[in-house]
Scaffold this motif. Structure first.
Motif, PDB file in Angstrom:
ATOM      1  N   MET A   1     -35.645  -5.525  23.896  1.00 51.41           N
ATOM      2  CA  MET A   1     -35.248  -4.123  23.870  1.00 51.41           C
ATOM      3  C   MET A   1     -36.399  -3.307  23.287  1.00 51.41           C
ATOM      4  O   MET A   1     -36.890  -3.603  22.211  1.00 51.41           O
ATOM      5  CB  MET A   1     -33.995  -3.969  23.023  1.00 51.41           C
ATOM      6  N   GLN A   2     -36.801  -2.310  23.996  1.00 53.97           N
ATOM      7  CA  GLN A   2     -37.887  -1.440  23.559  1.00 53.97           C
ATOM      8  C   GLN A   2     -37.342  -0.314  22.695  1.00 53.97           C
ATOM      9  O   GLN A   2     -36.333   0.302  23.019  1.00 53.97           O
ATOM     10  CB  GLN A   2     -38.591  -0.830  24.781  1.00 53.97           C
ATOM     11  N   LEU A   3     -38.014  -0.077  21.569  1.00 59.45           N
ATOM     12  CA  LEU A   3     -37.643   1.035  20.698  1.00 59.45           C
ATOM     13  C   LEU A   3     -38.608   2.179  20.929  1.00 59.45           C
ATOM     14  O   LEU A   3     -39.816   1.976  21.029  1.00 59.45           O
ATOM     15  CB  LEU A   3     -37.702   0.615  19.225  1.00 59.45           C
ATOM     16  N   ASN A   4     -38.063   3.370  21.015  1.00 54.83           N
ATOM     17  CA  ASN A   4     -38.956   4.513  21.152  1.00 54.83           C
ATOM     18  C   ASN A   4     -39.539   4.896  19.793  1.00 54.83           C
ATOM     19  O   ASN A   4     -39.170   4.347  18.752  1.00 54.83           O
ATOM     20  CB  ASN A   4     -38.235   5.693  21.822  1.00 54.83           C
ATOM     21  N   GLN A   5     -40.466   5.811  19.812  1.00 56.67           N
ATOM     22  CA  GLN A   5     -41.188   6.201  18.592  1.00 56.67           C
ATOM     23  C   GLN A   5     -40.239   6.754  17.531  1.00 56.67           C
ATOM     24  O   GLN A   5     -40.390   6.471  16.352  1.00 56.67           O
ATOM     25  CB  GLN A   5     -42.254   7.245  18.962  1.00 56.67           C
ATOM     26  N   ARG A   6     -39.262   7.516  17.946  1.00 62.08           N
ATOM     27  CA  ARG A   6     -38.309   8.112  16.997  1.00 62.08           C
ATOM     28  C   ARG A   6     -37.495   7.031  16.281  1.00 62.08           C
ATOM     29  O   ARG A   6     -37.253   7.108  15.082  1.00 62.08           O
ATOM     30  CB  ARG A   6     -37.403   9.089  17.732  1.00 62.08           C
ATOM     31  N   SER A   7     -37.065   6.021  17.011  1.00 62.46           N
ATOM     32  CA  SER A   7     -36.295   4.930  16.411  1.00 62.46           C
ATOM     33  C   SER A   7     -37.133   4.131  15.420  1.00 62.46           C
ATOM     34  O   SER A   7     -36.649   3.727  14.371  1.00 62.46           O
ATOM     35  CB  SER A   7     -35.768   3.999  17.498  1.00 62.46           C
ATOM     36  N   LYS A   8     -38.394   3.913  15.731  1.00 65.31           N
ATOM     37  CA  LYS A   8     -39.285   3.204  14.818  1.00 65.31           C
ATOM     38  C   LYS A   8     -39.454   3.974  13.510  1.00 65.31           C
ATOM     39  O   LYS A   8     -39.414   3.396  12.426  1.00 65.31           O
ATOM     40  CB  LYS A   8     -40.643   2.975  15.464  1.00 65.31           C
ATOM     41  N   HIS A   9     -39.621   5.279  13.617  1.00 64.04           N
ATOM     42  CA  HIS A   9     -39.747   6.110  12.408  1.00 64.04           C
ATOM     43  C   HIS A   9     -38.468   6.078  11.589  1.00 64.04           C
ATOM     44  O   HIS A   9     -38.514   6.024  10.353  1.00 64.04           O
ATOM     45  CB  HIS A   9     -40.120   7.544  12.774  1.00 64.04           C
ATOM     46  N   LEU A  10     -37.342   6.120  12.249  1.00 64.94           N
ATOM     47  CA  LEU A  10     -36.059   6.086  11.553  1.00 64.94           C
ATOM     48  C   LEU A  10     -35.880   4.768  10.809  1.00 64.94           C
ATOM     49  O   LEU A  10     -35.420   4.749   9.663  1.00 64.94           O
ATOM     50  CB  LEU A  10     -34.916   6.316  12.535  1.00 64.94           C
ATOM     51  N   ILE A  11     -36.266   3.664  11.425  1.00 65.76           N
ATOM     52  CA  ILE A  11     -36.163   2.361  10.770  1.00 65.76           C
ATOM     53  C   ILE A  11     -37.070   2.297   9.552  1.00 65.76           C
ATOM     54  O   ILE A  11     -36.674   1.813   8.488  1.00 65.76           O
ATOM     55  CB  ILE A  11     -36.488   1.231  11.778  1.00 65.76           C
ATOM     56  N   ILE A  12     -38.284   2.801   9.675  1.00 69.38           N
ATOM     57  CA  ILE A  12     -39.217   2.816   8.538  1.00 69.38           C
ATOM     58  C   ILE A  12     -38.664   3.646   7.396  1.00 69.38           C
ATOM     59  O   ILE A  12     -38.723   3.240   6.231  1.00 69.38           O
ATOM     60  CB  ILE A  12     -40.597   3.330   8.988  1.00 69.38           C
ATOM     61  N   ILE A  13     -38.101   4.800   7.706  1.00 71.58           N
ATOM     62  CA  ILE A  13     -37.527   5.664   6.663  1.00 71.58           C
ATOM     63  C   ILE A  13     -36.348   4.986   5.983  1.00 71.58           C
ATOM     64  O   ILE A  13     -36.214   5.020   4.751  1.00 71.58           O
ATOM     65  CB  ILE A  13     -37.129   7.031   7.259  1.00 71.58           C
ATOM     66  N   LEU A  14     -35.481   4.348   6.744  1.00 71.45           N
ATOM     67  CA  LEU A  14     -34.322   3.666   6.157  1.00 71.45           C
ATOM     68  C   LEU A  14     -34.745   2.496   5.267  1.00 71.45           C
ATOM     69  O   LEU A  14     -34.174   2.290   4.189  1.00 71.45           O
ATOM     70  CB  LEU A  14     -33.375   3.193   7.255  1.00 71.45           C
ATOM     71  N   VAL A  15     -35.746   1.746   5.692  1.00 66.04           N
ATOM     72  CA  VAL A  15     -36.252   0.650   4.866  1.00 66.04           C
ATOM     73  C   VAL A  15     -36.849   1.200   3.575  1.00 66.04           C
ATOM     74  O   VAL A  15     -36.621   0.657   2.487  1.00 66.04           O
ATOM     75  CB  VAL A  15     -37.285  -0.203   5.647  1.00 66.04           C
ATOM     76  N   ALA A  16     -37.592   2.303   3.661  1.00 69.38           N
ATOM     77  CA  ALA A  16     -38.180   2.911   2.468  1.00 69.38           C
ATOM     78  C   ALA A  16     -37.106   3.397   1.500  1.00 69.38           C
ATOM     79  O   ALA A  16     -37.227   3.216   0.281  1.00 69.38           O
ATOM     80  CB  ALA A  16     -39.088   4.068   2.866  1.00 69.38           C
TER      81      ALA A  16
END
Length: 84
Positions: A1-16
């Motif tokens: 499953m490919q994640l778009n750029q927005r989803s990647k940023h959201l995951i990084i923010i949630l992990v932070a």
């Protein structure tokens, strides 16, 4: 499953955010502070508890002029923001 750029940023923010909450909940009194860090933290705790700008751990809390006031006041604001 490919994640778009927005989803990647959201995951990084949630992990932070999760990591930040983890570090906030750590027992900071278990960390041994040395040197200037211990003195600045003691002054900030005295200010927060109403004992004035003192670097003493026990009464009498005589004011000190050996440290600059800006950093302890910054620490007090952090203590008030993150204390329960």
């Amino acid at each position: 499953m490919q994640l778009n750029q927005r989803s990647k940023h959201l995951i990084i923010i949630l992990v932070a955010i999760c990591l930040a909450l983890l570090f906030i909940n750590l027992d900071t009194d278990a960390v041994r502070l040395e040197g200037d860090a211990a003195i600045y933290t003691r002054i900030a705790k005295n200010i927060a508890s109403g004992n004035g700008f003192s670097d003493r751990a026990l009464a009498p809390f005589t004011p000190t002029m050996s440290r600059e006031p800006v950093y302890p006041l910054f620490l007090v604001s952090i203590f008030y923001l993150f204390s329960g």
